[in-house]
Design a protein around this motif. Structure first.
Motif, PDB file in Angstrom:
ATOM      1  N   UNK A  11      31.868  48.288  34.731  1.00 60.20           N
ATOM      2  CA  UNK A  11      32.990  47.840  34.651  1.00 60.20           C
ATOM      3  C   UNK A  11      33.877  48.591  35.882  1.00 60.20           C
ATOM      4  N   UNK A  12      34.674  47.855  36.636  1.00 61.97           N
ATOM      5  CA  UNK A  12      35.552  48.538  37.667  1.00 61.97           C
ATOM      6  C   UNK A  12      36.793  48.239  37.220  1.00 61.97           C
ATOM      7  N   UNK A  13      37.744  49.041  36.845  1.00 60.78           N
ATOM      8  CA  UNK A  13      39.173  48.758  36.390  1.00 60.78           C
ATOM      9  C   UNK A  13      40.073  48.564  37.599  1.00 60.78           C
ATOM     10  N   UNK A  14      39.767  48.943  38.985  1.00 64.13           N
ATOM     11  CA  UNK A  14      40.489  48.918  40.283  1.00 64.13           C
ATOM     12  C   UNK A  14      39.529  48.321  41.152  1.00 64.13           C
ATOM     13  N   UNK A  15      39.499  46.995  40.979  1.00 62.87           N
ATOM     14  CA  UNK A  15      38.518  46.166  41.883  1.00 62.87           C
ATOM     15  C   UNK A  15      38.698  46.417  43.348  1.00 62.87           C
ATOM     16  N   UNK A  16      39.871  46.237  43.728  1.00 63.97           N
ATOM     17  CA  UNK A  16      40.032  46.409  45.321  1.00 63.97           C
ATOM     18  C   UNK A  16      39.418  45.368  46.170  1.00 63.97           C
ATOM     19  N   UNK A  17      38.630  45.709  46.966  1.00 64.20           N
ATOM     20  CA  UNK A  17      37.768  44.635  47.720  1.00 64.20           C
ATOM     21  C   UNK A  17      36.311  44.342  47.187  1.00 64.20           C
ATOM     22  N   UNK A  18      36.031  44.866  45.953  1.00 65.40           N
ATOM     23  CA  UNK A  18      34.819  44.431  45.254  1.00 65.40           C
ATOM     24  C   UNK A  18      33.683  45.178  45.494  1.00 65.40           C
ATOM     25  N   UNK A  19      33.594  46.292  46.207  1.00 63.79           N
ATOM     26  CA  UNK A  19      32.556  47.173  46.450  1.00 63.79           C
ATOM     27  C   UNK A  19      31.765  47.453  45.338  1.00 63.79           C
ATOM     28  N   UNK A  20      32.266  47.858  44.109  1.00 58.60           N
ATOM     29  CA  UNK A  20      31.186  48.100  42.961  1.00 58.60           C
ATOM     30  C   UNK A  20      30.553  46.948  42.457  1.00 58.60           C
ATOM     31  N   UNK A  21      31.129  45.769  42.619  1.00 59.20           N
ATOM     32  CA  UNK A  21      30.535  44.731  42.038  1.00 59.20           C
ATOM     33  C   UNK A  21      29.459  44.292  43.120  1.00 59.20           C
ATOM     34  N   UNK A  22      29.756  44.394  44.447  1.00 59.87           N
ATOM     35  CA  UNK A  22      28.798  43.981  45.250  1.00 59.87           C
ATOM     36  C   UNK A  22      27.452  44.804  45.198  1.00 59.87           C
ATOM     37  N   UNK A  23      27.584  46.199  44.935  1.00 56.24           N
ATOM     38  CA  UNK A  23      26.628  46.975  44.542  1.00 56.24           C
ATOM     39  C   UNK A  23      25.944  46.609  43.243  1.00 56.24           C
ATOM     40  N   UNK A  24      26.706  46.174  42.254  1.00 53.10           N
ATOM     41  CA  UNK A  24      26.118  45.969  41.241  1.00 53.10           C
ATOM     42  C   UNK A  24      25.412  44.491  41.218  1.00 53.10           C
ATOM     43  N   UNK A  25      25.485  43.525  42.084  1.00 56.16           N
ATOM     44  CA  UNK A  25      25.039  42.331  42.193  1.00 56.16           C
ATOM     45  C   UNK A  25      23.651  42.775  42.835  1.00 56.16           C
ATOM     46  N   UNK A  26      23.683  43.594  43.855  1.00 54.46           N
ATOM     47  CA  UNK A  26      22.407  43.918  44.627  1.00 54.46           C
ATOM     48  C   UNK A  26      21.552  44.636  44.028  1.00 54.46           C
ATOM     49  N   UNK A  27      22.121  45.366  42.801  1.00 47.18           N
ATOM     50  CA  UNK A  27      21.181  46.203  42.072  1.00 47.18           C
ATOM     51  C   UNK A  27      20.748  45.789  40.642  1.00 47.18           C
ATOM     52  N   UNK A  28      21.069  44.342  40.758  1.00 46.45           N
ATOM     53  CA  UNK A  28      20.884  43.572  39.214  1.00 46.45           C
ATOM     54  C   UNK A  28      21.374  44.212  38.074  1.00 46.45           C
ATOM     55  N   UNK A  29      22.523  44.588  38.207  1.00 50.45           N
ATOM     56  CA  UNK A  29      23.567  44.982  37.258  1.00 50.45           C
ATOM     57  C   UNK A  29      24.431  43.905  36.954  1.00 50.45           C
ATOM     58  N   UNK A  30      24.867  43.620  35.589  1.00 48.05           N
ATOM     59  CA  UNK A  30      26.024  42.691  35.347  1.00 48.05           C
ATOM     60  C   UNK A  30      27.361  43.692  35.408  1.00 48.05           C
ATOM     61  N   UNK A  31      28.231  42.839  35.876  1.00 50.95           N
ATOM     62  CA  UNK A  31      29.568  43.634  36.176  1.00 50.95           C
ATOM     63  C   UNK A  31      30.715  42.961  35.801  1.00 50.95           C
TER      64      UNK A  31
END
Length: 196
Positions: A11-31
């Motif tokens: 979970x990222x509660x301050x998404x901004x430009x989406x860096x956390x979600x990009x990394x999650x996608x690359x590392x096969x985590x749900x986000x």
């Protein structure tokens, strides 16, 4: 991601430009990424439009990080957030609930609510990482980082790690270098890692 494994929910509660979600996608985590600003939602959606071999589920939602009513209790495996530093940089002009428009005191009150919701949705024993730095007001240092740390501890988290991250290209660096070469700049951010 040190505190998660493939298939975990991040979970990222301050998404901004989406860096956390990009990394999650690359590392096969749900986000799940949340931001109050529709411009951040749009930027993040564009940044996530890439193909990679993954089975991860990525969800973006516009909303307020103080109210995660769409997430059930104890569903998240890891929280990673980088909130604004009170009103040092204003990310919108008039979005209701945008904490980047608040004074330090108001900001800390809202961060206490963010911490409470984070604690509610995080699984027991799991980690929450918060990146934040200190600020200056009228020539004096405001220890915003440690005040945010205390807000999370007061909401039931325990402190696991304090990581110091060197910060580059600060908005005020050139100004302070011109004033006094011996002046110690605020050139770091903290990454506080909490455990529920």
């Amino acid at each position: 991601m040190r505190y998660s494994k493939p298939g975990d929910w991040i979970l990222d509660q301050f998404l901004g430009s989406g860096t956390t979600l990009v990394e999650a996608k690359l590392l096969n985590r749900n986000a799940v990424g949340i931001d109050i600003n529709p411009q951040s939602i749009s930027i993040s959606e564009k940044n996530l439009q890439f193909q990679c071999e993954t089975t991860s589920k990525i969800r973006i939602q516009q909303g307020n990080s103080t109210n995660l009513n769409f997430v059930k209790n104890g569903r998240i495996d890891f929280i990673c957030m980088h909130p604004p530093y009170a009103n040092i940089i204003k990310y919108s002009k008039d979005i209701v609930g945008d904490i980047s428009l608040l004074s330090v005191e108001e900001f800390l009150c809202e961060m206490s609510k963010v911490a409470s919701e984070s604690c509610r949705v995080l699984k027991k024993g799991k980690m929450c990482a918060v990146m934040i730095g200190d600020i200056r007001r009228r020539g004096k240092v405001v220890p915003l980082g440690f005040q945010v740390m205390n807000a999370f501890i007061e909401q039931g988290f325990s402190s696991k790690e304090i990581i110091i991250k060197e910060q580059h290209n600060c908005r005020s660096t050139d100004y302070w270098k011109k004033q006094n070469n011996d002046f110690l700049l605020l050139s770091h951010e903290y990454i506080f890692v909490f455990q529920k």
